[in-house]
Design a protein around this motif. Structure first.
Motif, PDB file in Angstrom:
ATOM      1  N   ILE A  87      76.698  43.288  84.125  1.00 60.98           N
ATOM      2  CA  ILE A  87      77.026  44.421  84.995  1.00 60.98           C
ATOM      3  C   ILE A  87      77.640  45.558  84.187  1.00 60.98           C
ATOM      4  O   ILE A  87      77.268  46.725  84.307  1.00 60.98           O
ATOM      5  CB  ILE A  87      78.008  43.992  86.101  1.00 60.98           C
ATOM      6  N   ILE A  88      78.595  45.200  83.323  1.00 62.58           N
ATOM      7  CA  ILE A  88      79.387  46.211  82.624  1.00 62.58           C
ATOM      8  C   ILE A  88      78.604  46.872  81.497  1.00 62.58           C
ATOM      9  O   ILE A  88      78.601  48.102  81.353  1.00 62.58           O
ATOM     10  CB  ILE A  88      80.682  45.581  82.081  1.00 62.58           C
ATOM     11  N   SER A  89      77.925  46.051  80.678  1.00 58.12           N
ATOM     12  CA  SER A  89      77.316  46.604  79.463  1.00 58.12           C
ATOM     13  C   SER A  89      76.204  47.622  79.727  1.00 58.12           C
ATOM     14  O   SER A  89      76.182  48.681  79.060  1.00 58.12           O
ATOM     15  CB  SER A  89      76.806  45.471  78.566  1.00 58.12           C
ATOM     16  N   MET A  96      77.693  56.000  77.724  1.00 59.39           N
ATOM     17  CA  MET A  96      77.924  56.423  76.341  1.00 59.39           C
ATOM     18  C   MET A  96      76.719  57.188  75.798  1.00 59.39           C
ATOM     19  O   MET A  96      76.868  58.203  75.105  1.00 59.39           O
ATOM     20  CB  MET A  96      78.205  55.200  75.469  1.00 59.39           C
ATOM     21  N   GLN A  97      75.527  56.720  76.116  1.00 62.97           N
ATOM     22  CA  GLN A  97      74.327  57.391  75.635  1.00 62.97           C
ATOM     23  C   GLN A  97      74.201  58.798  76.213  1.00 62.97           C
ATOM     24  O   GLN A  97      73.844  59.748  75.511  1.00 62.97           O
ATOM     25  CB  GLN A  97      73.097  56.560  75.981  1.00 62.97           C
ATOM     26  N   SER A 104      76.506  56.410  69.425  1.00 58.10           N
ATOM     27  CA  SER A 104      77.782  55.985  70.004  1.00 58.10           C
ATOM     28  C   SER A 104      77.675  54.583  70.598  1.00 58.10           C
ATOM     29  O   SER A 104      78.618  53.792  70.533  1.00 58.10           O
ATOM     30  CB  SER A 104      78.219  56.978  71.084  1.00 58.10           C
ATOM     31  N   VAL A 105      76.518  54.269  71.148  1.00 55.67           N
ATOM     32  CA  VAL A 105      76.291  52.929  71.691  1.00 55.67           C
ATOM     33  C   VAL A 105      76.267  51.907  70.563  1.00 55.67           C
ATOM     34  O   VAL A 105      76.848  50.821  70.672  1.00 55.67           O
ATOM     35  CB  VAL A 105      74.974  52.879  72.491  1.00 55.67           C
ATOM     36  N   ILE A 107      77.746  52.151  67.641  1.00 55.13           N
ATOM     37  CA  ILE A 107      79.097  52.017  67.091  1.00 55.13           C
ATOM     38  C   ILE A 107      79.956  51.139  67.990  1.00 55.13           C
ATOM     39  O   ILE A 107      80.650  50.220  67.516  1.00 55.13           O
ATOM     40  CB  ILE A 107      79.742  53.411  66.912  1.00 55.13           C
ATOM     41  N   LEU A 108      79.925  51.398  69.278  1.00 54.33           N
ATOM     42  CA  LEU A 108      80.729  50.607  70.210  1.00 54.33           C
ATOM     43  C   LEU A 108      80.317  49.137  70.187  1.00 54.33           C
ATOM     44  O   LEU A 108      81.171  48.241  70.172  1.00 54.33           O
ATOM     45  CB  LEU A 108      80.592  51.177  71.622  1.00 54.33           C
ATOM     46  N   SER A 109      79.008  48.874  70.158  1.00 58.83           N
ATOM     47  CA  SER A 109      78.530  47.500  70.128  1.00 58.83           C
ATOM     48  C   SER A 109      78.981  46.777  68.859  1.00 58.83           C
ATOM     49  O   SER A 109      79.406  45.615  68.904  1.00 58.83           O
ATOM     50  CB  SER A 109      77.001  47.472  70.226  1.00 58.83           C
ATOM     51  N   THR A 110      78.903  47.471  67.732  1.00 52.06           N
ATOM     52  CA  THR A 110      79.312  46.865  66.465  1.00 52.06           C
ATOM     53  C   THR A 110      80.806  46.585  66.442  1.00 52.06           C
ATOM     54  O   THR A 110      81.248  45.528  65.971  1.00 52.06           O
ATOM     55  CB  THR A 110      78.922  47.784  65.293  1.00 52.06           C
ATOM     56  N   VAL A 111      81.603  47.514  66.952  1.00 52.21           N
ATOM     57  CA  VAL A 111      83.056  47.321  67.001  1.00 52.21           C
ATOM     58  C   VAL A 111      83.408  46.113  67.878  1.00 52.21           C
ATOM     59  O   VAL A 111      84.240  45.275  67.513  1.00 52.21           O
ATOM     60  CB  VAL A 111      83.753  48.593  67.514  1.00 52.21           C
ATOM     61  N   ILE A 112      82.775  46.006  69.036  1.00 47.11           N
ATOM     62  CA  ILE A 112      83.030  44.866  69.926  1.00 47.11           C
ATOM     63  C   ILE A 112      82.644  43.565  69.236  1.00 47.11           C
ATOM     64  O   ILE A 112      83.358  42.552  69.339  1.00 47.11           O
ATOM     65  CB  ILE A 112      82.253  45.040  71.242  1.00 47.11           C
TER      66      ILE A 112
END
Length: 381
Positions: A87-89, A96-97, A104-105, A107-112
């Motif tokens: 639901i969230i992702s 973000m896109q 940005s997507v 980067i956020l995915s890699t950080v998580i």
């Protein structure tokens, strides 16, 4: 084959190292999205595929830290968190896109992913209370993936459950692959309808895999909970196959969500039927079968979808009904339902999974006997 192999190794060497490996390799392709060339990402995905069996290690971990009566609810909670991420992702990624672009997507995915790996390294404890430095002989056979499959399927219980998982998840994997296309082309869902429907499915799935599954596991036999999930799965696929009106599709979300409790219920039954040192192997078996279906299901539905959209020779309709893929999936789920009826109410009625030690073929050497005083006297005479 990698799922039972890694599960067997985790039974011997501990859950945490293999939890770290599977999660790290699952996230491995993410940084390669920054490279314009597609091939490094493809290679990373291929390498990730061998180790991306996180569910089997996670479920084995859960079995280590819970009592048998608590496992259905615990497995449901794990599956519910996965549903919550669905639901969230997508919503977060789309936002973000739209605001900052594709990078940005990434980067956020890699950080998580990095935070997830660090959390396992520094926070998650080892679940096995004692790890023996020497590997017992009876564990070595389970480190061979082929031996794991052969050993697990020597149990009629595992054979039944394996076929149940195969036919039920074959249909589910295919349905997941083509559902969005079906809703858009046949039902007429727009983007807002899609987003709302996915959100409803996610919320209902969380409720089903937590509160409903906990209630069923506390008041009914595990076989009954599995049967309920499979029946609802068959019904929801039949509804997709015969109806294409909006309100029916939205109402069908209740049946879809209830059907999602099948996998955690089966995992709990498998866990309770295996010994403590075989949790990784048996959970790996189930995950391996699901992984196989993840390839076969979309392939099967991929063959049926074009036929359900291609015009027939008269040009007045399609070669197959638009809901034909779901009706085929319904048939597969019904097969799993029939197999479920063959399960006993208590899995303990079957042969246990723990291998029996093979007796040595060397002749027994008799123990030395001390002669009696009378025999010593006769010998002296």
């Amino acid at each position: 084959l990698s799922a039972p192999f890694l599960g067997a190794l985790s039974d011997t060497w501990g859950r945490k190292p293999f939890l770290l490996v599977t999660v790290a390799f699952t996230c491995l392709p993410l940084p390669f999205l920054f490279i314009p060339n597609l091939w490094p990402h493809v290679i990373a995905v291929a390498a990730s595929g061998f180790f991306a069996v996180t569910f089997s290690i996670v479920f084995a971990y859960v079995s280590d830290i819970t009592e048998p009566g608590e496992r259905s609810a615990a497995y449901g909670l794990v599956s519910a968190t996965f549903a919550a991420s669905l639901i969230i992702s997508p919503a977060l990624g789309s936002l973000m896109q739209a605001l900052y672009g594709n990078h940005s997507v990434y980067i956020l995915s890699t950080v998580i992913a990095v935070v997830d790996v660090l959390f396992i390294v520094f926070v998650v404890p080892e679940s096995l209370s004692s790890l023996e430095p020497a590997v017992p002989a009876r564990r070595i056979s389970y480190m061979n993936p082929c031996g794991s499959i052969r050993g697990a399927f020597n149990s009629p219980a595992m054979m039944h459950l394996g076929f149940i998982v195969f036919f039920s998840y074959l249909a589910e994997a295919g349905e997941t692959q083509c559902l969005m296309l079906y809703l858009e082309n046949t039902v007429g869902f727009g983007k807002s309808d899609m987003a709302g429907y996915i959100a409803i499915l996610g919320v209902l799935s969380i409720i089903s895999q937590t509160y409903l599954l906990t209630y069923l596991s506390q008041h009914l036999a595990q076989k009954t909970a599995i049967t309920i999930g499979i029946v609802f799965s068959a019904v929801q696929m039949a509804i997709y196959g015969f109806f294409d009106t909006h309100w029916v599709i939205y109402a069908n979300s209740v049946f879809v969500a209830t059907g999602t409790l099948t996998y955690p219920a089966i995992s709990a039954l498998v866990s309770n039927s295996a010994s403590a040192e075989q949790q990784g192997v048996v959970q790996g078996m189930i995950t391996g079968i699901r992984s196989l279906c993840s390839g076969l299901g979309p392939a099967l539905f991929g063959l049926l979808v074009p036929l359900s959209e291609a015009p027939n020779e008269s040009g007045r309709g399609t070669r197959l009904p638009s809901g034909a893929p779901f009706l085929v999936g319904c048939g597969a789920v019904i097969i799993s339902l029939v197999i479920t009826f063959a399960l006993p109410d208590r899995i303990g009625a079957y042969v246990p999974l723990t291998p029996v030690a093979t007796p040595s073929k060397e002749p027994a050497v008799p123990a030395p006997q001390t002669p009696s005083p009378e025999k010593l006297a006769d010998t002296a005479v």
